[in-house]
Design a protein around this motif. Structure first.
Motif: not given
Length: 406
Positions: A56, A59, A288, A398
């Protein structure tokens, strides 16, 4: 006990993120220099490699972890699988015979080793056959000097990483010097390209951003925009079906998906998919980081007294990388969106409460603990709570990214 975790991205020559250096700090009273290297490493390992997975936090990419002298001599990395992380040999380590023995053993057992903040010297030459990555801090070692070293070892298998790369110009200079990897925040400070025409996908994204920034979402307008982009409409429909897999019948039209989701979920969903759509030819970090910042700002807004509008905080975090995503100056892009004045001031000038949240978010990304402490005090926020929310936002982003890319 609380831990402070920040990440610094490591990118390749194509500006693709291949991993993150994980940075640990202890509680609010030990935010920066007072934390011993050994304690920092052990806590980071315990918090992120024993009790949970780093998937997490990174990623799914490589994790770079600092190891001080005693941890290396004690063979601490051997407690973990060699795939877990890249072992960074801290610059504070002395190049002793004892350290060399530890490095040779780790190398033979398949661990990836990196020399952190390397400064060329005869004492370290004997270590080079057993390491894989050499990191130069370009603030300490000029690029020209590093380039000479790289040229000398061009026929070796060494990978060279430039640290503290802050601008596009520095990235290009290091790129030309022969560096393979790059660490720094130059990607979030894009080269300003004024009056550059937006690509078709960027125009679609901007139009969608306009719609979700309105006080009331116009479903018909969104349907009309998405209908002009086959790739985006397919992507939206596919992901809505992923979200609604328990329905007896799958959603077969975009109009049906709009009605099913409702205004609030649609606003968020369009936000995410439009962002990923716009960053298709960009480093994955942009996508992200933008959604992680959005979540972090949103969660922080609920800790203030009085609370801030969580949707405004969310948009502030999300749009904080809009200039990088769409290759336009932030002030030009913001002028095209019907945003509240508070969001505009936060994004362009980092002013107001929202601006403070954005400053705090950026400081956390950079592990700037002194700034974090200062802003936390001004906002009357508990640093340990901020640390928890930061980690939660990393995991949340994530998790969402995995659902989007299924």
């Amino acid at each position: 006990m609380k831990s402070y975790l920040a990440r610094q991205p490591v990118m390749n020559r194509d500006k693709e993120t291949i991993g993150y250096e994980l940075l640990f700090r202890d509680g609010p009273n030990n935010a920066f220099p007072n934390v011993a290297d050994e304690e920092a490493t052990h806590r980071l390992l315990a918090d992120n490699f024993l009790s949970s997975s780093t998937t997490d936090v990174t990623a799914g990419k490589k994790a770079f972890v600092n190891f001080p002298y005693a941890s290396l001599i004690g063979r601490t990395p051997l407690l973990f699988k060699k795939q877990c992380f890249i072992v960074e040999i801290l610059e504070t380590c002395e190049p002793t015979d004892e350290l060399l023995e530890a490095i040779i053993e780790l190398n033979r057992k398949g661990y990836t080793l990196a020399l952190d903040d390397f400064v060329p010297s005869p004492q370290w030459s004997r270590f080079l056959p057993y390491v894989h990555i050499v990191k130069f801090d370009i603030r300490v070692t000029p690029v020209e000097k590093a380039a000479f070293f790289i040229q000398h070892y061009k026929n070796s298998k060494l990978i060279f990483l430039a640290e503290k790369v802050e601008t596009q110009e520095e990235f290009q200079q290091c790129h030309d010097a022969g560096f393979h990897l790059f660490q720094g925040y130059f990607f979030s400070k894009p080269e300003i390209v004024r009056r550059k025409a937006l690509s078709p996908s960027a125009l679609t994204t901007l139009r969608l951003y306009k719609e979700i920034s309105q006080t009331e979402v116009d479903f018909n307008s969104i349907e009309a925009i998405v209908a002009t982009d086959l790739s985006l409409s397919y992507k939206l429909l596919r992901h809505v079906n992923n979200m609604t897999y328990t329905r007896a019948k799958p959603i077969s039209s975009f109009k049906q998906a709009l009605v099913y989701l409702g205004e609030e979920k649609l606003r968020r969903f369009i936000t995410f998919v439009a962002t990923s759509h716009a960053t298709a030819d960009k480093p994955a970090s942009l996508y992200h980081l933008s959604i992680q910042r959005a979540r972090f700002c949103e969660r922080l807004s609920q800790q203030l007294s009085p609370k801030l509008d969580s949707n405004q905080a969310f948009l502030t975090g999300l749009f904080s990388l809009l200039d990088s995503i769409l290759d336009q100056p932030i002030e030009v892009l913001i002028d095209q969106l019907p945003l509240e004045e508070a969001i505009r001031n936060a994004l362009i000038f980092q002013q107001g409460k929202l601006g403070c949240l954005l400053q705090l978010t950026i400081a956390y990304d950079k592990a700037d603990w002194q700034t974090i402490k200062k802003i936390s005090q001004s906002l009357k926020l508990d640093e340990s709570i901020i640390a928890d929310l930061y980690l939660e936002s990393l995991k949340w982003a994530a998790t969402f990214e995995r659902t989007v890319t299924k």
